[in-house]
Design a protein around this motif. Structure first.
Motif, PDB file in Angstrom:
ATOM      1  N   VAL A 195       6.566  11.103   2.373  1.00 35.85           N
ATOM      2  CA  VAL A 195       5.451  10.757   1.490  1.00 35.85           C
ATOM      3  C   VAL A 195       5.378   9.245   1.347  1.00 35.85           C
ATOM      4  O   VAL A 195       6.394   8.557   1.305  1.00 35.85           O
ATOM      5  CB  VAL A 195       5.628  11.401   0.096  1.00 35.85           C
ATOM      6  N   SER A 196       4.155   8.731   1.273  1.00 33.46           N
ATOM      7  CA  SER A 196       3.937   7.321   0.978  1.00 33.46           C
ATOM      8  C   SER A 196       2.759   7.230   0.020  1.00 33.46           C
ATOM      9  O   SER A 196       1.786   7.978   0.165  1.00 33.46           O
ATOM     10  CB  SER A 196       3.636   6.530   2.258  1.00 33.46           C
ATOM     11  N   ASP A 197       2.864   6.362  -0.981  1.00 40.00           N
ATOM     12  CA  ASP A 197       1.757   6.248  -1.929  1.00 40.00           C
ATOM     13  C   ASP A 197       1.508   4.800  -2.288  1.00 40.00           C
ATOM     14  O   ASP A 197       2.365   3.934  -2.130  1.00 40.00           O
ATOM     15  CB  ASP A 197       1.998   7.084  -3.188  1.00 40.00           C
ATOM     16  N   CYS A 198       0.305   4.532  -2.752  1.00 35.23           N
ATOM     17  CA  CYS A 198      -0.112   3.175  -3.086  1.00 35.23           C
ATOM     18  C   CYS A 198      -1.173   3.243  -4.170  1.00 35.23           C
ATOM     19  O   CYS A 198      -2.130   4.013  -4.068  1.00 35.23           O
ATOM     20  CB  CYS A 198      -0.663   2.469  -1.852  1.00 35.23           C
ATOM     21  N   SER A 199      -0.999   2.427  -5.201  1.00 29.11           N
ATOM     22  CA  SER A 199      -1.894   2.436  -6.343  1.00 29.11           C
ATOM     23  C   SER A 199      -3.145   1.602  -6.068  1.00 29.11           C
ATOM     24  O   SER A 199      -3.423   1.202  -4.938  1.00 29.11           O
ATOM     25  CB  SER A 199      -1.143   1.917  -7.571  1.00 29.11           C
ATOM     26  N   ASN A 200      -3.874   1.309  -7.122  1.00 28.19           N
ATOM     27  CA  ASN A 200      -5.134   0.574  -6.994  1.00 28.19           C
ATOM     28  C   ASN A 200      -4.897  -0.898  -6.699  1.00 28.19           C
ATOM     29  O   ASN A 200      -3.846  -1.456  -6.999  1.00 28.19           O
ATOM     30  CB  ASN A 200      -5.941   0.683  -8.284  1.00 28.19           C
ATOM     31  N   THR A 201      -5.903  -1.509  -6.128  1.00 32.30           N
ATOM     32  CA  THR A 201      -5.935  -2.949  -5.954  1.00 32.30           C
ATOM     33  C   THR A 201      -7.354  -3.415  -6.245  1.00 32.30           C
ATOM     34  O   THR A 201      -8.271  -2.592  -6.359  1.00 32.30           O
ATOM     35  CB  THR A 201      -5.510  -3.351  -4.535  1.00 32.30           C
ATOM     36  N   LEU A 202      -7.546  -4.697  -6.383  1.00 36.08           N
ATOM     37  CA  LEU A 202      -8.895  -5.214  -6.614  1.00 36.08           C
ATOM     38  C   LEU A 202      -9.634  -5.269  -5.281  1.00 36.08           C
ATOM     39  O   LEU A 202      -9.453  -6.201  -4.494  1.00 36.08           O
ATOM     40  CB  LEU A 202      -8.848  -6.598  -7.255  1.00 36.08           C
ATOM     41  N   GLU A 203     -10.437  -4.253  -5.012  1.00 33.13           N
ATOM     42  CA  GLU A 203     -11.291  -4.227  -3.828  1.00 33.13           C
ATOM     43  C   GLU A 203     -12.666  -3.731  -4.245  1.00 33.13           C
ATOM     44  O   GLU A 203     -12.794  -2.806  -5.038  1.00 33.13           O
ATOM     45  CB  GLU A 203     -10.695  -3.379  -2.704  1.00 33.13           C
ATOM     46  N   ASP A 204     -13.666  -4.375  -3.700  1.00 35.45           N
ATOM     47  CA  ASP A 204     -15.051  -4.130  -4.097  1.00 35.45           C
ATOM     48  C   ASP A 204     -15.604  -2.946  -3.318  1.00 35.45           C
ATOM     49  O   ASP A 204     -15.899  -3.051  -2.125  1.00 35.45           O
ATOM     50  CB  ASP A 204     -15.878  -5.393  -3.831  1.00 35.45           C
TER      51      ASP A 204
ATOM     52  N   GLU B 228       0.068  10.752   2.774  1.00 33.18           N
ATOM     53  CA  GLU B 228      -0.289   9.485   2.141  1.00 33.18           C
ATOM     54  C   GLU B 228      -1.178   9.715   0.922  1.00 33.18           C
ATOM     55  O   GLU B 228      -2.248  10.316   1.018  1.00 33.18           O
ATOM     56  CB  GLU B 228      -1.020   8.565   3.127  1.00 33.18           C
ATOM     57  N   TRP B 229      -0.728   9.191  -0.216  1.00 28.77           N
ATOM     58  CA  TRP B 229      -1.547   9.145  -1.429  1.00 28.77           C
ATOM     59  C   TRP B 229      -1.950   7.691  -1.628  1.00 28.77           C
ATOM     60  O   TRP B 229      -1.287   6.951  -2.357  1.00 28.77           O
ATOM     61  CB  TRP B 229      -0.755   9.660  -2.628  1.00 28.77           C
ATOM     62  N   TYR B 230      -3.015   7.288  -0.976  1.00 35.34           N
ATOM     63  CA  TYR B 230      -3.457   5.899  -1.026  1.00 35.34           C
ATOM     64  C   TYR B 230      -4.847   5.825  -1.644  1.00 35.34           C
ATOM     65  O   TYR B 230      -5.740   6.596  -1.292  1.00 35.34           O
ATOM     66  CB  TYR B 230      -3.483   5.279   0.381  1.00 35.34           C
ATOM     67  N   VAL B 231      -5.000   4.886  -2.554  1.00 38.03           N
ATOM     68  CA  VAL B 231      -6.288   4.689  -3.215  1.00 38.03           C
ATOM     69  C   VAL B 231      -7.173   3.816  -2.343  1.00 38.03           C
ATOM     70  O   VAL B 231      -6.761   2.745  -1.900  1.00 38.03           O
ATOM     71  CB  VAL B 231      -6.098   4.016  -4.589  1.00 38.03           C
ATOM     72  N   TYR B 232      -8.392   4.278  -2.056  1.00 38.83           N
ATOM     73  CA  TYR B 232      -9.398   3.464  -1.381  1.00 38.83           C
ATOM     74  C   TYR B 232     -10.772   4.038  -1.702  1.00 38.83           C
ATOM     75  O   TYR B 232     -10.887   5.199  -2.114  1.00 38.83           O
ATOM     76  CB  TYR B 232      -9.161   3.402   0.134  1.00 38.83           C
ATOM     77  N   PRO B 233     -11.821   3.245  -1.583  1.00 38.54           N
ATOM     78  CA  PRO B 233     -13.162   3.704  -1.960  1.00 38.54           C
ATOM     79  C   PRO B 233     -13.551   5.000  -1.254  1.00 38.54           C
ATOM     80  O   PRO B 233     -13.399   5.128  -0.034  1.00 38.54           O
ATOM     81  CB  PRO B 233     -14.066   2.537  -1.518  1.00 38.54           C
TER      82      PRO B 233
END
Length: 740
Positions: free
Chosen positions: A356-365, A405-410
């Motif tokens: 498992v790999s995860d990533c929280s929010n970042t400032l992306e428009d 992958e639990w990755y935040v993206y638009p």
């Protein structure tokens, strides 16, 4: 994460539970009672990050030298009081808390959207009420604290459990954090980080005994109270009907649905059944039919520390009991676990152990389609890392290991993880294993580690050139080449801004960076800064997987990146200010041009020709009309392309198509079907259309040849014909997988 509303209830309704204490005084008492044991405070680092981040600037990408100073000041205050600190970081997101994690990430997306709306409307940083902690700060803080000589623990279970268990086992002075769960654990005293005055070490202490007395409960009843109120394991929403039943039999005053009344009503119910032999049966009667009692059991168990028991649970499982790991090489797993617990590695342990790999929010428009989500931009690099850690199966696509992958993206609603396969490296000898890179003692193994790390970002052909640079500059160049190839909209001017920032940063102190003033905030610069930060975190993962060809400290942003400084260079470069002004030192110009040429040539070798960005026309900084954004001599590829473009406008279309400039241009800039970028235009082939139609699709400049001018909508490095999606098809070195 805690119990919603409980901390506020204690502070506002239970005045005898909270008391102001001086940690220096408590430490002296502790030393008197335990002369052989240094007074130790266990710090829940995840609760403290916002408090530690004291720099005023945050929207630009983080003020990392200032942040390092802030951490140093924090440590010094406790050291002067004779207090030892142990910092605990979350090392894993337990699946029983995944739903709550997802809920918070989606809420964060809304906050990020508001930040970009504010920046675009006001062209300045929002107030502290909209503060969003810089990307990667948890990872960077671990290594910052280690560089300052502090003891770090990266948890293998939920972080607050690790904190409470450590404090109990080592007879610590207390816990420093801001999480109402610490009111529930039966462990060392709980101190508030939010109420801490660093100058005199005065803060607020919470007494569990007084809290129990206020509610008429015993210490062993608190875990049941937390679960019945609703926490990260037992959602508050599914307990609402239970709360109404408790309130119906509780004599309350004022608003019956006030949180304080709900807490007192639930506590009253527990008090009425705590002496019954089968108390949980009474609880079950109050819950809705079909309620999963195992959920309640898991929730209670999450508060019961080692060597403790609870009258409200029947039996307990131990953490990691019967665990099987994804990686079958147990020696590699144990090395990774040991490094993980000490906070020495990044990303790789959860991949090796859990897949498992995860990533929280970042400032992306999310409203800027020309810059893909950071999770997608760096996915190919992560896939190469997975191949090193987990292998590549038998080499065919269907046999490669899969990582969740639990990755935040638009556009990703996080309803399920993305299933991302490992991607073999296209290097001589194939993908080296983690065992070889970690344990080999061959004379040239360090060079292979460096080569393999660069190969994760498709820049291994420049190993010799990068090895001649300082580590911080090698890191910058590696990431800029990778990002430029992945993101069509990254212009040469953007690259120049990143390079200028990297060259100027070493000569600027934290105090100078603090006093740096910016005329306005550009939302695109904000987006690019946080994209670069995510690249740093990804490179840290590759560095760990390849057994540290770079020293980790050389990858840290206080050595490689500053948000406000980058923003200044971005505005200056897009305003086409003189290079002497941008670099501040004339002796840096030669190195700047050398690095720029290295990057443009590396991109050109992957069929990505960097073009200048359009000159910015907004903002208070005047630029010199007619200036190019290039500084100094151009590389061969840049010169040829620009020469071709200047001639093609003057020639009829048939002459332009057959001209020598066109042939030379195509030699260094062939059609896009083999470009390894997120936003390639898929489903275009020489066999799908006639010659003219094919070239009009593959070459965005084709249909404008002979017309004298490019269209107004064309912007170098940002043109997207037909508004084609940036989701892409097959690439030369693998695939990009869209969210399933």
């Amino acid at each position: 994460m805690g119990i919603k509303g409980l901390q506020g209830f204690v502070q506002n309704q239970c005045l005898n539970v909270c008391s102001t204490v001086n940690l220096r005084t408590l430490a002296k008492r502790h030393m008197s009672s335990y002369p052989d044991c240094a007074p130790t405070v266990v710090v829940d680092a995840m609760c403290c990050l916002r408090t530690w981040y004291t720099p005023n600037g945050w929207v630009h990408g983080g003020q990392w030298k200032e942040y390092l100073d802030s951490l140093h000041n924090f440590i010094t205050a406790f050291k002067n009081a004779g207090i030892r600190l142990v910092f605990v970081f979350d090392g894993v997101i337990e699946e029983k808390k995944r739903a709550e994690w997802v809920k918070r990430r989606l809420q964060n997306n809304k906050e990020v959207s508001k930040i970009f709306s504010f920046v675009k409307s006001h062209r300045q940083q929002p107030g502290r009420n909209m503060f969003f902690i810089p990307s990667g700060i948890s990872t960077f803080t671990r290594f910052a604290l280690m560089s300052l000589g502090q003891e770090i623990i990266c948890s293998q279970v939920e972080g607050d459990y690790e904190v409470a268990a450590y404090a109990l086992k080592h007879n610590c002075l207390g816990i420093l954090g801001e999480d109402s769960d610490y009111l529930i654990f039966n462990t060392a005293p709980y101190f508030s980080i939010n109420k801490l005055c660093l100058d005199n070490l005065v803060t607020l202490m919470y007494s569990r005994e007084s809290f129990c007395g206020e509610l008429g409960l015993g210490l062993s009843d608190l875990p049941l109270l937390a679960c019945l109120l609703g926490n990260d394991i037992v959602p508050e929403k599914i307990m609402e009907s239970f709360h109404r039943k408790c309130m119906a039999s509780y004599p309350s005053h004022g608003n019956k649905h006030n949180k304080a009344n709900v807490i007192r009503a639930v506590a009253s119910f527990i008090s009425s059944i705590q002496l019954l032999p089968h108390g949980l049966k009474e609880v079950e009667k109050m819950l809705y039919p079909g309620f999963d009692m195992t959920l309640l059991q898991k929730g209670i168990e999450s508060y019961v520390l080692p060597q403790q028991s609870s009258p409200w649970i029947y039996s307990r499982s131990q953490p990691f009991e019967g665990t099987t790991y994804v990686c079958q090489d147990q020696e590699i797993v144990q090395i990774a676990l040991c490094q993980h617990y000490k906070g020495e590695n990044s990303m790789i342990c959860n991949v090796l152990c859990l897949g498992v790999s995860d990533c929280s929010n970042t400032l992306e428009d999310e409203n800027d389609p020309q810059i893909p989500g950071q999770a997608l931009v760096f996915r190919t690099a992560r896939q190469h890392i997975y191949a090193i850690l987990l292998g590549t199966g038998n080499g065919s696509p269907g046999t490669c290991p899969i990582v969740h992958e639990w990755y935040v993206y638009p556009g990703n609603l996080l309803q399920r993880p993305d299933l991302v396969p490992a991607l073999p490296l296209s290097i001589p000898g194939g993908t080296p294993t983690a065992r070889r890179l970690w344990l080999s003692e061959e004379p040239d193994i360090q060079r292979q580690r460096f080569y393999t790390c660069l190969a994760c970002f498709n820049v291994e052909r420049w190993t010799e050139e990068f090895s001649s640079l300082s580590s911080s500059l090698a890191v910058t160049c590696c990431l800029l080449v990778y990002i430029a190839v992945q993101v069509d909209s990254l212009s040469l001017t953007d690259v120049e801004a990143f390079l200028a920032q990297a060259l100027v940063l070493p000569g600027i102190s934290a105090s100078q960076l603090k006093s740096l003033q910016l005329p306005y905030v550009d939302s695109r610069a904000v987006h690019l800064a946080f994209l670069y930060l995510r690249g740093l975190v990804t490179l840290m993962g590759a560095n760990c997987a390849c057994s540290y060809p770079f020293k980790m400290v050389d990858l840290m942003p206080w050595n490689t990146f500053d948000g406000k400084l980058f923003h200044q260079k971005y505005l200056q470069c897009h305003r086409q200010r003189p290079l002497e002004e941008i670099l501040t030192k004339t002796e840096s110009i030669a190195q700047f041009m050398k690095l720029r040429t290295m990057i443009t040539d590396a991109c050109a070798a992957q069929n990505r020709i960097l073009q200048p960005g359009l000159k910015s026309t907004s903002g208070p900084l005047p630029g010199k009309s007619g200036e190019q954004s290039h500084y100094g001599p151009q590389s061969e590829h840049e010169s040829e392309r620009n020469e071709w473009q200047s001639v093609r406008k003057k020639q009829p279309k048939d002459q332009a198509m057959s001209g020598s400039f066109y042939n030379r241009y195509r030699q260094c800039n062939p059609p896009h079907e083999h470009r390894g970028k997120i936003n390639d235009w898929s489903n275009i082939s020489r066999h799908q259309a006639g010659h003219q139609e094919q070239w009009s699709q593959l070459d965005p400049l084709y249909e404008y040849e002979g017309r004298g001018n490019l269209p107004e909508s064309y912007e170098y490095g940002r043109y997207n014909p037909g508004q084609r999606s940036w989701h892409r098809g097959q690439r030369r070195r693998g695939h990009q997988f869209s969210n399933q």
